[in-house]
Design a protein around this motif. Structure first.
Motif, PDB file in Angstrom:
ATOM      1  N   ILE A 627       0.856  -1.200   0.000  1.00 47.21           N
ATOM      2  CA  ILE A 627       0.000   0.000   0.000  1.00 47.21           C
ATOM      3  C   ILE A 627       0.886   1.242   0.000  1.00 47.21           C
ATOM      4  O   ILE A 627       1.835   1.339   0.776  1.00 47.21           O
ATOM      5  CB  ILE A 627      -0.922   0.041   1.248  1.00 47.21           C
ATOM      6  N   PHE A 628       0.566   2.176  -0.892  1.00 48.72           N
ATOM      7  CA  PHE A 628       1.346   3.410  -1.068  1.00 48.72           C
ATOM      8  C   PHE A 628       0.430   4.606  -0.761  1.00 48.72           C
ATOM      9  O   PHE A 628      -0.730   4.608  -1.165  1.00 48.72           O
ATOM     10  CB  PHE A 628       1.842   3.515  -2.512  1.00 48.72           C
ATOM     11  N   TYR A 629       0.968   5.624  -0.076  1.00 47.99           N
ATOM     12  CA  TYR A 629       0.126   6.751   0.370  1.00 47.99           C
ATOM     13  C   TYR A 629       0.605   8.109  -0.153  1.00 47.99           C
ATOM     14  O   TYR A 629       1.262   8.858   0.559  1.00 47.99           O
ATOM     15  CB  TYR A 629       0.093   6.799   1.909  1.00 47.99           C
ATOM     16  N   PRO A 630       0.268   8.451  -1.404  1.00 54.05           N
ATOM     17  CA  PRO A 630       0.629   9.802  -1.890  1.00 54.05           C
ATOM     18  C   PRO A 630      -0.356  10.894  -1.435  1.00 54.05           C
ATOM     19  O   PRO A 630      -0.042  12.066  -1.497  1.00 54.05           O
ATOM     20  CB  PRO A 630       0.587   9.661  -3.423  1.00 54.05           C
ATOM     21  N   PHE A 631      -1.587  10.526  -1.024  1.00 52.26           N
ATOM     22  CA  PHE A 631      -2.640  11.503  -0.671  1.00 52.26           C
ATOM     23  C   PHE A 631      -2.822  12.520  -1.798  1.00 52.26           C
ATOM     24  O   PHE A 631      -2.751  13.717  -1.595  1.00 52.26           O
ATOM     25  CB  PHE A 631      -2.309  12.227   0.648  1.00 52.26           C
ATOM     26  N   GLU A 632      -3.084  12.011  -3.016  1.00 51.96           N
ATOM     27  CA  GLU A 632      -3.192  12.887  -4.201  1.00 51.96           C
ATOM     28  C   GLU A 632      -4.542  12.796  -4.906  1.00 51.96           C
ATOM     29  O   GLU A 632      -4.723  13.390  -5.946  1.00 51.96           O
ATOM     30  CB  GLU A 632      -2.089  12.538  -5.224  1.00 51.96           C
ATOM     31  N   GLY A 633      -5.484  12.007  -4.383  1.00 53.60           N
ATOM     32  CA  GLY A 633      -6.782  11.891  -5.051  1.00 53.60           C
ATOM     33  C   GLY A 633      -6.834  10.675  -5.968  1.00 53.60           C
ATOM     34  O   GLY A 633      -5.825  10.242  -6.524  1.00 53.60           O
ATOM     35  N   ARG A 634      -8.038  10.139  -6.157  1.00 50.11           N
ATOM     36  CA  ARG A 634      -8.171   8.832  -6.820  1.00 50.11           C
ATOM     37  C   ARG A 634      -7.727   8.827  -8.280  1.00 50.11           C
ATOM     38  O   ARG A 634      -7.223   7.830  -8.770  1.00 50.11           O
ATOM     39  CB  ARG A 634      -9.591   8.279  -6.678  1.00 50.11           C
ATOM     40  N   PHE A 635      -7.902   9.952  -9.017  1.00 51.16           N
ATOM     41  CA  PHE A 635      -7.522   9.926 -10.437  1.00 51.16           C
ATOM     42  C   PHE A 635      -6.016   9.816 -10.595  1.00 51.16           C
ATOM     43  O   PHE A 635      -5.515   9.086 -11.458  1.00 51.16           O
ATOM     44  CB  PHE A 635      -8.055  11.169 -11.162  1.00 51.16           C
ATOM     45  N   VAL A 636      -5.274  10.543  -9.755  1.00 51.74           N
ATOM     46  CA  VAL A 636      -3.806  10.455  -9.808  1.00 51.74           C
ATOM     47  C   VAL A 636      -3.377   9.058  -9.362  1.00 51.74           C
ATOM     48  O   VAL A 636      -2.493   8.446  -9.956  1.00 51.74           O
ATOM     49  CB  VAL A 636      -3.161  11.545  -8.923  1.00 51.74           C
ATOM     50  N   HIS A 637      -4.051   8.515  -8.344  1.00 46.84           N
ATOM     51  CA  HIS A 637      -3.679   7.186  -7.838  1.00 46.84           C
ATOM     52  C   HIS A 637      -3.987   6.089  -8.855  1.00 46.84           C
ATOM     53  O   HIS A 637      -3.282   5.091  -8.923  1.00 46.84           O
ATOM     54  CB  HIS A 637      -4.405   6.901  -6.520  1.00 46.84           C
ATOM     55  N   GLU A 638      -5.049   6.280  -9.624  1.00 47.25           N
ATOM     56  CA  GLU A 638      -5.387   5.294 -10.670  1.00 47.25           C
ATOM     57  C   GLU A 638      -4.238   5.190 -11.664  1.00 47.25           C
ATOM     58  O   GLU A 638      -3.790   4.094 -12.022  1.00 47.25           O
ATOM     59  CB  GLU A 638      -6.674   5.736 -11.376  1.00 47.25           C
ATOM     60  N   ALA A 639      -3.731   6.350 -12.100  1.00 47.86           N
ATOM     61  CA  ALA A 639      -2.617   6.363 -13.062  1.00 47.86           C
ATOM     62  C   ALA A 639      -1.333   5.879 -12.398  1.00 47.86           C
ATOM     63  O   ALA A 639      -0.575   5.091 -12.974  1.00 47.86           O
ATOM     64  CB  ALA A 639      -2.436   7.776 -13.618  1.00 47.86           C
ATOM     65  N   LEU A 640      -1.106   6.330 -11.166  1.00 48.40           N
ATOM     66  CA  LEU A 640       0.141   6.012 -10.462  1.00 48.40           C
ATOM     67  C   LEU A 640       0.243   4.523 -10.152  1.00 48.40           C
ATOM     68  O   LEU A 640       1.324   3.923 -10.251  1.00 48.40           O
ATOM     69  CB  LEU A 640       0.194   6.832  -9.168  1.00 48.40           C
ATOM     70  N   SER A 641      -0.890   3.896  -9.783  1.00 53.80           N
ATOM     71  CA  SER A 641      -0.856   2.456  -9.469  1.00 53.80           C
ATOM     72  C   SER A 641      -0.517   1.646 -10.716  1.00 53.80           C
ATOM     73  O   SER A 641       0.288   0.702 -10.660  1.00 53.80           O
ATOM     74  CB  SER A 641      -2.198   2.001  -8.879  1.00 53.80           C
ATOM     75  N   SER A 642      -1.087   2.021 -11.866  1.00 54.52           N
ATOM     76  CA  SER A 642      -0.789   1.309 -13.122  1.00 54.52           C
ATOM     77  C   SER A 642       0.668   1.517 -13.514  1.00 54.52           C
ATOM     78  O   SER A 642       1.346   0.588 -13.960  1.00 54.52           O
ATOM     79  CB  SER A 642      -1.676   1.819 -14.254  1.00 54.52           C
ATOM     80  N   LEU A 643       1.137   2.756 -13.360  1.00 57.87           N
ATOM     81  CA  LEU A 643       2.522   3.095 -13.722  1.00 57.87           C
ATOM     82  C   LEU A 643       3.512   2.274 -12.901  1.00 57.87           C
ATOM     83  O   LEU A 643       4.451   1.675 -13.432  1.00 57.87           O
ATOM     84  CB  LEU A 643       2.735   4.597 -13.476  1.00 57.87           C
ATOM     85  N   LEU A 644       3.272   2.228 -11.583  1.00 54.46           N
ATOM     86  CA  LEU A 644       4.198   1.520 -10.694  1.00 54.46           C
ATOM     87  C   LEU A 644       4.145   0.009 -10.949  1.00 54.46           C
ATOM     88  O   LEU A 644       5.184  -0.659 -10.980  1.00 54.46           O
ATOM     89  CB  LEU A 644       3.842   1.828  -9.236  1.00 54.46           C
ATOM     90  N   ALA A 645       2.923  -0.522 -11.147  1.00 55.67           N
ATOM     91  CA  ALA A 645       2.780  -1.958 -11.426  1.00 55.67           C
ATOM     92  C   ALA A 645       3.565  -2.323 -12.694  1.00 55.67           C
ATOM     93  O   ALA A 645       4.258  -3.350 -12.743  1.00 55.67           O
ATOM     94  CB  ALA A 645       1.309  -2.302 -11.590  1.00 55.67           C
ATOM     95  N   TYR A 646       3.474  -1.457 -13.699  1.00 50.82           N
ATOM     96  CA  TYR A 646       4.187  -1.697 -14.963  1.00 50.82           C
ATOM     97  C   TYR A 646       5.705  -1.675 -14.736  1.00 50.82           C
ATOM     98  O   TYR A 646       6.432  -2.559 -15.193  1.00 50.82           O
ATOM     99  CB  TYR A 646       3.772  -0.640 -15.992  1.00 50.82           C
ATOM    100  N   ARG A 647       6.174  -0.654 -14.002  1.00 47.14           N
ATOM    101  CA  ARG A 647       7.628  -0.522 -13.787  1.00 47.14           C
ATOM    102  C   ARG A 647       8.176  -1.678 -12.950  1.00 47.14           C
ATOM    103  O   ARG A 647       9.282  -2.148 -13.184  1.00 47.14           O
ATOM    104  CB  ARG A 647       7.933   0.827 -13.122  1.00 47.14           C
TER     105      ARG A 647
END
Length: 823
Positions: A627-647
């Motif tokens: 679990i990662f906590y950027p506290f940036e809102g769900r739209f940013v987290h949607e993109a960020l989770s996919s980005l990190l999973a890919y990397r």
């Protein structure tokens, strides 16, 4: 009459009403009568209508000294409003002043609700003031000899400009104004905006950058210190593992005394489905409220909505459960109290809703915040500070919306036709199209006449003909009729009418929800328990149901994420929560109430500080959680989770299930993540962001969905006739076919490229994502290997389970999990 005499007339009228004009109202009258354009920034319920309608009437009196005996007919002013619900309010206020001043000025409304009969009457004789929407204005521009209709127009007032800015409807307004400025030589343009961060830019977008209208303009602010009191409804027992499952319904008994102690209360929910659930629960638990509590959202039929609005005005309702359908402008003086269910996701929306109570100059507004889970109390604490400092969001305007431009040019071609050399400078004078190049302009002209390079063989895309004198004109009546039916930029899923088998219209519902139901299934809608009988054409035929288990409709527009400002406030509040948890004292009632959760979080993990980024890992029966906590809102987290999973998958093959909310995101896998490897490889770097996003998110798939809307707005896909709409799946198939053609044969197509641009700029908020990555890269990353889930992680885990389980099964599952983890 000179200017001071005219202003004295208005002041005398105010005196007769026992009112006193505000400084901002007098300032606006003076600026308008000096021939200036401008933007008025004033809170809801402060007398904005009189600030701008009064000078329109005063100018008419000045130009027509014998105004009491003679009347010069014709359209003199247009009032553009984003919501049809507001038009009746404006009509009443404007009509009252015009009549009591002894003028013969008439006021009319033209929106999607206007009957055919009224439209025909308006065609013969336009009212002096027309209240309309952006779509209806463009419909007027698509009618023959529209220039004669508008030639004596003196004023355009754009109400609630903050709602239109940052949408394609705002682009529609920009284009409409660019045309009317040319036709009406004495045109004054004024916008009215409530809470917005980028006011100077808002004025520039409205008037056109560098234009004469902008040079001769004023920004007037109403410095009315509206007092807003925020009160949090704090649960008596604070759950140590908070989750969103109840949608706040477990606090319903706390709400009832508030309703009983107020004249009228508006209960705001964030989604229509939450609205339906709250209404049902109130009626079920407190049947004595029958007839005193109603519901209001955009899918309920017009008659019911208007009845509810009138019932609020005449104080015959104690409470209304509603959505953003009652956010704007409608003046409800009797409303004393507002209750906000769950985080409003943005400061501006919260302040706007608070302003619905005490909706009169000088009165204070009271808003109660009811958390749907305990951690939302941090939002309540942050919002209190935001209200004090008036920290509100910017609205980011659209640039180069070629789909709206194609629609607009076709409208002009449907009416009188246009010469490109005349229209191009007008279009370039708008904020949206200030950067359009000559090549892009030629491409757009080519597209409306030939259907672009790859569609030249198909006649249906050759809508506009070029006549011998160079006039661009639509001569085919079928093309013209289909185009007029489709003017607008709001593209939603196909809406089906919900009706009783025995007759009686209830409202509209989205096709994608109904398509999941089978005949006999029960669902809750408009506060009624209904059973699906059958779907016939565009109608959902239902009967009343007594079944206990019913589904609650959800709407595609129901997903909302934190604004950038809200995320920033929340992070600041989190850091304060850490300080107060460490010092043992709460800075606010909310943070103090959250003490048990903070203590448990500290025991299992940490509360991140200002320079820290928290990652938690633990194992459950489901697998390995990160679990990662950027506290940036769900739209940013949607993109960020996919980005990190890919990397991560590039380092070693691994597949994940993703979940996210406004606070953080989860990567769940059946194999352990080597977190040290993640940290060593700098996976939060903003480098190669666009490429990695493209690969991780399947940006092509997202752009394909975005392209459906662009294709509809640009008129490449016809949505059908009023009673015979084309099904969503067919629209999707038609637009996907075009998308594939452009991808394979014409990748430089401007509308195809626009789909990708909008996906990154507006859906994935690529700019915000980049800033978030830069911030994380500079923080101290703290990885906590936990024994079990923490209070902060719990809402994210339960949100993922919600997707799979019914609410009853979810409650049972969570109860078992809690017993296990509380040990």
């Amino acid at each position: 009459m000179n200017r001071p005499q005219l202003i004295k007339l208005a002041e005398s009228w105010f005196e007769k009403q026992d009112w006193k004009p505000f400084a901002f109202q007098k300032q606006t009258w003076k600026a308008y009568l000096q021939g200036k354009n401008g933007l008025l920034n004033a809170p809801t319920g402060s007398g904005k209508t009189y600030a701008l309608w009064i000078p329109v009437v005063l100018e008419y009196i000045k130009n027509n000294p014998d105004y009491k005996t003679k009347h010069r007919q014709g359209l003199k002013a247009i009032w553009i409003t984003p919501l049809r619900a507001l038009s009746v309010e404006i009509e009443q206020a404007a009509g009252r002043f015009a009549e009591e001043m002894g003028t013969q000025l008439t006021v009319g409304i033209r929106t999607g609700d206007t009957s055919q009969k009224d439209r025909a009457a308006q065609k013969k004789k336009m009212p002096d003031l027309l209240i309309t929407t952006p779509e209806s204005l463009h419909l007027l521009l698509s009618s023959k000899d529209y220039d004669k209709t508008f030639e004596n127009l003196n004023a355009i007032i754009v109400d609630e400009w903050h709602e239109l800015l940052g949408t394609k409807r705002g682009v529609q307004v920009e284009l409409g104004l660019s045309r009317l400025k040319t036709i009406s030589k004495n045109l004054k343009i004024w916008g009215i905006s409530a809470t917005i961060g980028n006011l100077q830019e808002a004025r520039e977008v409205l008037l056109g950058p560098g234009s004469g209208s902008y040079q001769n303009s004023e920004l007037i602010r109403a410095n009315l210190n509206k007092k807003i009191i925020v009160r949090s409804i704090i649960p008596e027992k604070m759950e140590k593992f908070p989750w969103r499952g109840h949608l706040g319904l477990h606090l319903i008994d706390e709400v009832v005394p508030i309703i009983r102690n107020s004249k009228t209360t508006l209960i705001f929910t964030n989604t229509r489905s939450q609205c339906e659930l709250w209404f049902q629960k109130l009626m079920h638990k407190y049947p004595e409220f029958a007839g005193e509590v109603a519901m209001h959202h955009g899918s309920i039929n017009k008659e019911t909505r208007l009845w509810v609005e009138q019932a609020i005005r005449n104080e015959s309702l104690k409470a209304v459960v509603c959505t953003s359908s009652l956010d704007l402008g409608v003046d409800f003086a009797p409303v004393e109290t507002i209750i906000q269910i769950g985080g409003p996701k943005g400061v501006a929306r919260f302040i706007q809703r608070a302003g619905r109570s005490g909706h009169q100059p000088g009165k204070e507004s009271v808003i109660y915040f009811l958390p749907t889970h305990a951690i939302e109390l941090i939002e309540a604490s942050a919002l209190q500070k935001a209200v004090k400092k008036t920290v509100v969001e910017d609205r980011i305007p659209y640039l180069l919306s070629f789909d709206v431009l194609v629609q607009y040019l076709t409208s002009l071609a449907v009416s009188n036709g246009f010469f490109p050399k005349d229209i191009y400078p007008e279009i370039k004078s708008t904020f949206c199209f200030q950067g359009i190049t000559d090549e892009q302009w030629k491409w757009i002209l080519n597209f409306i006449t030939k259907g672009s390079q790859s569609l030249q063989a198909y006649d249906e895309y050759k809508k506009v003909e070029i006549e011998e004198n160079g006039l661009f004109k639509v001569n085919d009546r079928g093309v013209a009729m289909r185009h007029r039916l489709q003017i607008g930029t709001i593209v939603s899923d196909a809406m089906l009418s919900v009706k009783y088998i025995s007759g009686g219209y209830i409202g509209t519902i989205e096709e994608w929800f109904i398509s999941k139901l089978s005949p006999g299934d029960a669902f809750t809608f408009a506060g009624k328990n209904l059973e699906l009988a059958r779907i016939k054409g565009m109608q959902v035929l239902v009967r009343a149901s007594k079944k206990k288990n019913s589904k609650v409709p959800s709407w595609m527009g129901g997903r909302m994420g934190f604004s950038a400002q809200m995320s920033e406030l929340l992070r600041a509040e989190m850091y304060e929560a850490r300080e107060s948890a460490n010092s043992g004292g709460g800075k606010s009632r909310e943070l103090f109430a959250l003490q048990p959760i903070f203590e448990r979080q500290q025991r299992e993990s940490i509360i991140p500080g200002k320079d820290e980024f928290l990652i938690e890992t633990f194992k459950t029966r489901e697998g390995y959680h990160a679990i990662f906590y950027p506290f940036e809102g769900r739209f940013v987290h949607e993109a960020l989770s996919s980005l990190l999973a890919y990397r991560i998958s590039l380092l070693s093959p691994i597949s994940f299930t993703l979940a996210f909310n406004d606070y953080g995101f989860e990567l769940l896998s059946n194999q352990k993540i080597d977190m040290q490897q993640v940290l060593d490889n700098d996976l939060f770097s903003p480098k190669f962001l666009m490429d990695d996003l493209n690969n991780s998110l399947n940006a092509t798939e997202m752009a394909r969905r975005k392209f459906r809307d662009i294709a509809v707005i640009a008129g490449m896909v016809f949505t059908g006739f009023p009673n015979k709409l084309i099904k969503s799946k067919h629209l999707q198939a038609n637009s996907q076919l075009l998308f594939s053609v452009f991808r394979d044969y014409e990748p430089e197509n401007l509308l195809f490229l626009q789909a990708f641009r909008e996906t990154f700029e507006h859906q994935l908020e690529e700019g915000r994502l980049r800033l978030a990555l830069e911030r994380i890269s500079n923080q101290n990353i703290i990885w906590k290997a936990c024994e079990k889930p923490t209070p902060f992680s719990f809402p994210i885990i339960t949100d993922r389970l919600r997707e799979k389980l019914s609410s009853e099964k979810l409650e049972d599952r969570i109860r078992r999990m809690l017993i296990q983890w509380e040990k």
